[in-house]
Write an enzyme that holds these catalytic residues in place. Structure first.
Site, PDB file in Angstrom:
ATOM      1  N   ASP A  81       0.708  -1.243  -0.069  1.00  0.00           N
ATOM      2  CA  ASP A  81      -0.065  -0.165   0.049  1.00  0.00           C
ATOM      3  C   ASP A  81       0.702   1.310  -0.098  1.00  0.00           C
ATOM      4  O   ASP A  81       0.374   2.261  -0.425  1.00  0.00           O
ATOM      5  CB  ASP A  81      -1.020   0.064   1.225  1.00  0.00           C
ATOM      6  CG  ASP A  81      -1.972   1.009   1.396  1.00  0.00           C
ATOM      7  OD1 ASP A  81      -2.134   1.729   0.113  1.00  0.00           O
ATOM      8  OD2 ASP A  81      -2.320   1.542   2.410  1.00  0.00           O
ATOM      9  N   ASP A  84       2.606   1.679  -3.852  1.00  0.00           N
ATOM     10  CA  ASP A  84       1.847   1.945  -5.200  1.00  0.00           C
ATOM     11  C   ASP A  84       1.779   3.448  -5.452  1.00  0.00           C
ATOM     12  O   ASP A  84       1.658   3.686  -6.407  1.00  0.00           O
ATOM     13  CB  ASP A  84       0.390   1.242  -5.139  1.00  0.00           C
ATOM     14  CG  ASP A  84      -0.561   1.708  -4.070  1.00  0.00           C
ATOM     15  OD1 ASP A  84      -0.013   2.449  -3.005  1.00  0.00           O
ATOM     16  OD2 ASP A  84      -1.666   1.165  -3.887  1.00  0.00           O
ATOM     17  N   GLY A  85       1.534   4.129  -4.492  1.00  0.00           N
ATOM     18  CA  GLY A  85       1.446   5.690  -4.385  1.00  0.00           C
ATOM     19  C   GLY A  85       2.573   6.420  -5.085  1.00  0.00           C
ATOM     20  O   GLY A  85       2.752   7.094  -5.744  1.00  0.00           O
ATOM     21  N   ARG A  89       3.455   8.366  -8.654  1.00  0.00           N
ATOM     22  CA  ARG A  89       4.059   9.632  -8.611  1.00  0.00           C
ATOM     23  C   ARG A  89       5.254   9.676  -9.474  1.00  0.00           C
ATOM     24  O   ARG A  89       5.696  10.401 -10.268  1.00  0.00           O
ATOM     25  CB  ARG A  89       4.104  10.252  -7.233  1.00  0.00           C
ATOM     26  CG  ARG A  89       3.101  10.556  -6.648  1.00  0.00           C
ATOM     27  CD  ARG A  89       3.201  11.334  -5.051  1.00  0.00           C
ATOM     28  NE  ARG A  89       3.622  10.337  -4.194  1.00  0.00           N
ATOM     29  CZ  ARG A  89       3.033   9.762  -3.516  1.00  0.00           C
ATOM     30  NH1 ARG A  89       1.554   9.639  -3.610  1.00  0.00           N
ATOM     31  NH2 ARG A  89       3.466   8.774  -2.571  1.00  0.00           N
ATOM     32  N   ASP A 102      -7.353   1.577  -4.447  1.00  0.00           N
ATOM     33  CA  ASP A 102      -6.087   1.568  -3.351  1.00  0.00           C
ATOM     34  C   ASP A 102      -7.213   1.714  -2.130  1.00  0.00           C
ATOM     35  O   ASP A 102      -7.021   0.927  -0.996  1.00  0.00           O
ATOM     36  CB  ASP A 102      -5.168   2.820  -3.304  1.00  0.00           C
ATOM     37  CG  ASP A 102      -4.332   2.715  -2.061  1.00  0.00           C
ATOM     38  OD1 ASP A 102      -3.590   1.712  -1.963  1.00  0.00           O
ATOM     39  OD2 ASP A 102      -4.543   3.515  -1.322  1.00  0.00           O
ATOM     40  N   ASP A 106      -7.928  -1.346   0.632  1.00  0.00           N
ATOM     41  CA  ASP A 106      -7.833  -1.037   2.143  1.00  0.00           C
ATOM     42  C   ASP A 106      -8.814  -1.426   3.102  1.00  0.00           C
ATOM     43  O   ASP A 106      -9.046  -2.142   4.177  1.00  0.00           O
ATOM     44  CB  ASP A 106      -7.264   0.194   2.507  1.00  0.00           C
ATOM     45  CG  ASP A 106      -6.000   0.643   1.926  1.00  0.00           C
ATOM     46  OD1 ASP A 106      -5.190  -0.272   1.532  1.00  0.00           O
ATOM     47  OD2 ASP A 106      -5.557   1.851   1.823  1.00  0.00           O
TER      48      ASP A 106
END
Length: 262
Positions: A81, A84-85, A89, A102, A106
């Site tokens: 988790d 991936d962010g 970016r 996402d 969660d």
């Protein structure tokens, strides 16, 4: 539609706050006609998201009879988790689909674990049910309030709206610490049903003598879990106020239009 039959992305777009709103039929046509080189479903961060779902499914499969495999799959899914962010970016592949994927992953992953904990700790089943309800309600209302106010992301909260939510969403270290600590507490509760061997800290303190390592981890992480759910309450309350404020503004605007007609 363009001459070659594909959807025209500029068709039927309107402004809402700071975002462009695309007609739903146009959006479906664009998603259907997307090419391999620009396929949002195949963005690297979204592939990581699918991997998280598979790992979460494996953890659910092993949850009732193999705690080691279950914990390993669950922890890796949660750790991804945070990946991936950053990948989105770094690769310029941020997407609304990825953000919702996402969040949904969660919520579903945690709620499935809490459902198991409800059966493992039947005396606290109502508590776990309330935590599931609060988690879903606060995030759904927060996401919806972000959409109706034209925000590009549910994480773009200003300090004028809520200083607590601004610090929670805008400081990546705080966000990771709170989410990781929350999940760690629930995983510790799960492992407490499987581990009954004390870690042997009686030489340091008498009350540590009978503690297992999951119990030792659960004690500090319980405070993080409590803080995370306080943030959920704040998020629910702020989202409720935003939606009520939008209702009041729309009703006032409707009255103004009615007064002009008269």
């Amino acid at each position: 539609m363009t001459k070659n039959g594909s959807a025209n992305p500029s068709r039927k777009m309107r402004r809402r706050g700071s975002i462009d709103v695309v007609d739903a039929k146009v959006a479906v046509d664009l998603a259907t006609a997307q090419t391999y080189s620009e396929n949002v479903f195949l963005f690297i961060p979204n592939l990581i998201g699918y991997t998280r779902i598979i790992l979460a499914g494996l953890s659910l499969h092993f949850m009732s009879y193999h705690p080691k495999y279950c914990t390993l799959a669950y922890v890796i899914s949660c750790l991804l988790d945070a990946v991936d962010g950053q990948a989105a970016r770094a690769l310029g592949q941020t997407s609304k689909f990825g953000a919702v994927l996402d969040m949904v992953t969660d919520r579903c992953t945690t709620s499935c674990l809490l459902c198991y904990l409800s059966s493992a700790y039947p005396n606290f089943a109502v508590v776990f049910q309330l935590l599931i309800s609060l988690d879903f309600a606060s995030h759904y209302m927060h996401m919806y309030s972000s959409l109706v106010t034209g925000s590009r992301s549910h994480k773009l909260v200003t300090s004028e709206v809520s200083r607590i939510l601004w610090y929670y969403y805008n400081d990546s270290r705080t966000l990771f610490f709170m989410c990781a600590g929350n999940e760690l507490f629930f995983v510790s509760l799960y492992l407490m049903k499987w581990v009954d061997t004390p870690i042997g800290l009686g030489a340091y303190s008498s009350w540590l003598a009978g503690l297992t390592w999951p119990e030792l981890v659960a004690i500090p992480s319980a405070f993080v879990c409590a803080g995370k759910n306080i943030i959920n309450l704040v998020q629910l309350w702020k989202a409720s106020k935003i939606l009520v404020g939008v209702d009041l503004a729309e009703r006032a605007h409707a009255r103004e239009l009615q007064a002009k007609k008269e």
